[in-house]
Design a protein around this motif. Structure first.
Motif, PDB file in Angstrom:
ATOM      1  N   GLY A  27       0.919  -1.443   3.616  1.00  0.00           N
ATOM      2  CA  GLY A  27       0.802  -2.455   2.496  1.00  0.00           C
ATOM      3  C   GLY A  27       2.182  -2.914   2.043  1.00  0.00           C
ATOM      4  O   GLY A  27       2.596  -3.938   1.952  1.00  0.00           O
ATOM      5  N   VAL A  45       4.374  -4.822   4.597  1.00  0.00           N
ATOM      6  CA  VAL A  45       3.945  -6.246   4.660  1.00  0.00           C
ATOM      7  C   VAL A  45       4.817  -6.954   3.873  1.00  0.00           C
ATOM      8  O   VAL A  45       5.396  -7.653   3.833  1.00  0.00           O
ATOM      9  CB  VAL A  45       2.550  -6.454   4.607  1.00  0.00           C
ATOM     10  CG1 VAL A  45       2.250  -7.852   4.232  1.00  0.00           C
ATOM     11  CG2 VAL A  45       1.787  -5.999   5.725  1.00  0.00           C
ATOM     12  N   GLY A  83       0.354  -7.826  -0.441  1.00  0.00           N
ATOM     13  CA  GLY A  83      -0.256  -6.887   0.334  1.00  0.00           C
ATOM     14  C   GLY A  83      -0.876  -5.458  -0.641  1.00  0.00           C
ATOM     15  O   GLY A  83      -0.786  -4.401  -0.196  1.00  0.00           O
ATOM     16  N   LEU A  89      -4.038  -4.480   0.626  1.00  0.00           N
ATOM     17  CA  LEU A  89      -4.230  -4.547   1.946  1.00  0.00           C
ATOM     18  C   LEU A  89      -4.382  -3.095   2.832  1.00  0.00           C
ATOM     19  O   LEU A  89      -4.915  -3.102   3.912  1.00  0.00           O
ATOM     20  CB  LEU A  89      -2.892  -5.347   2.788  1.00  0.00           C
ATOM     21  CG  LEU A  89      -2.924  -5.629   4.172  1.00  0.00           C
ATOM     22  CD1 LEU A  89      -4.215  -6.634   4.395  1.00  0.00           C
ATOM     23  CD2 LEU A  89      -1.712  -6.395   4.518  1.00  0.00           C
TER      24      LEU A  89
END
Length: 327
Positions: A71, A74, A239, A242
């Protein structure tokens, strides 16, 4: 081949596909326009992010490891892509992906070199990447002014696809080929199944772990860079949830937390199931809280059913009924 195991695997695969179809049928029946090409395009755009990250994370899980940093990767990769993309988006994309590859290799080397849990290594990497994202962006959202780049990465292809979603699909296919058709892929699976036994059999377990983290870091960085170019912006908070979504997609797709089990076709179905659920609930006006609760309930239900929970419960009930009463 174990016939009983094969039958269980087939039942689990059919369950995942049936669940995805049931969601599509439910939302299409209860909300006009769910199957319109515009909404299907939006669904595939969501898959372009979640699917790409889930494919990379799943490789580490199959190898018996875990990458908590996807995450944060990203977020920081998106910022790097925009910052380094002043002379061209291709340069920004290359720098971001190279950064993701380098961090992934570092995660793998630290895990095998220090002999510590990948959870410890990647939680440190996650914190480092989060700090780097805030430092590079100055705590703000950074913008990209080349509007043509957004048009290019989000160009409609064959009605419902875009370059972003096709990249995600291609990444899944490449990893599927790696796991199914190469010695390295077999080493990754063997490493996750039993590292000691794999090493004794000649599998390159250390290489398998490093490569799995390299793939995870590269895919997360690629997803972040493409998302940043799509949105023409990137932020340190991108993110945030995520990681949980990608883990859920992997588990829904049949990847075992213990390692050694899983495939990219299942992960693709898992990612599509989550994107369909989130898209459909948003389409009917559900709140963020309701969407999160639904995600959790779905994951619990699939894990319980796949593990034979209902059958075990029925057996316990039958055993209790047969048990003689005690005074």
């Amino acid at each position: 081949m174990n016939i009983a195991k094969l039958a269980r695997d087939n039942r689990a695969s059919l369950l995942r596909i049936a669940l995805l179809l049931a969601l599509v049928l439910y939302f299409s029946a209860n909300r006009a326009g769910f199957l319109d090409t515009g909404n299907l395009f939006s669904l595939m755009q969501a898959f372009a992010l979640l699917g790409l990250v889930a494919f990379g994370l799943s490789v580490t899980m199959i190898a018996g490891e875990f990458d908590l940093s996807v995450g944060a990767m990203v977020a920081v990769a998106g910022i790097i892509a925009i910052k380094a993309g002043g002379s061209g988006a291709a340069a920004g994309l290359a720098v971001a992906v190279a950064f993701g590859l380098g961090v992934g290799i570092l995660n793998g080397l630290l895990t095998v070199g220090l002999g510590v849990s990948s959870l410890v290594v990647t939680v440190g990497t996650q914190i480092m990447l989060t700090g780097l994202a805030y430092g590079l962006a100055g705590g703000q959202t950074v913008s990209y002014e080349n509007f043509q780049v957004a048009a290019d990465v989000d160009q409609v292809i064959a009605t419902i696809f875009s370059p972003r979603s096709l990249v995600a699909i291609a990444a899944g296919v490449l990893v599927w080929l790696l796991l199914r058709c190469t010695r390295l892929g077999r080493d990754i699976i063997a490493t996750g199944s039993s590292r000691e036994a794999a090493a004794a059999a000649g599998a390159r377990t250390r290489t398998a772990v490093v490569v799995s983290f390299a793939i995870s870091g590269t895919f997360a960085a690629l997803a972040g860079a493409l998302l940043a170019f799509s949105l023409l912006s990137a932020a340190p908070t991108t993110g945030g949830d995520l990681l949980l979504q990608a883990v859920s997609a992997a588990i829904l797709g049949g990847v075992a937390l213990a390692g050694g089990i899983g495939g990219m076709a299942g992960v693709a179905v898992g990612a599509l199931t989550l994107t369909a659920l989130n898209n459909g609930l948003s389409f009917i006006g559900a709140s963020d809280a309701a969407i999160s609760i639904s995600n959790g309930l779905l994951l619990l239900a699939v894990v319980t059913i796949s593990a034979g929970g209902p059958a075990r419960l029925a057996e316990l009930v039958r055993a209790r009924i047969r048990r003689p009463a005690t005074s």
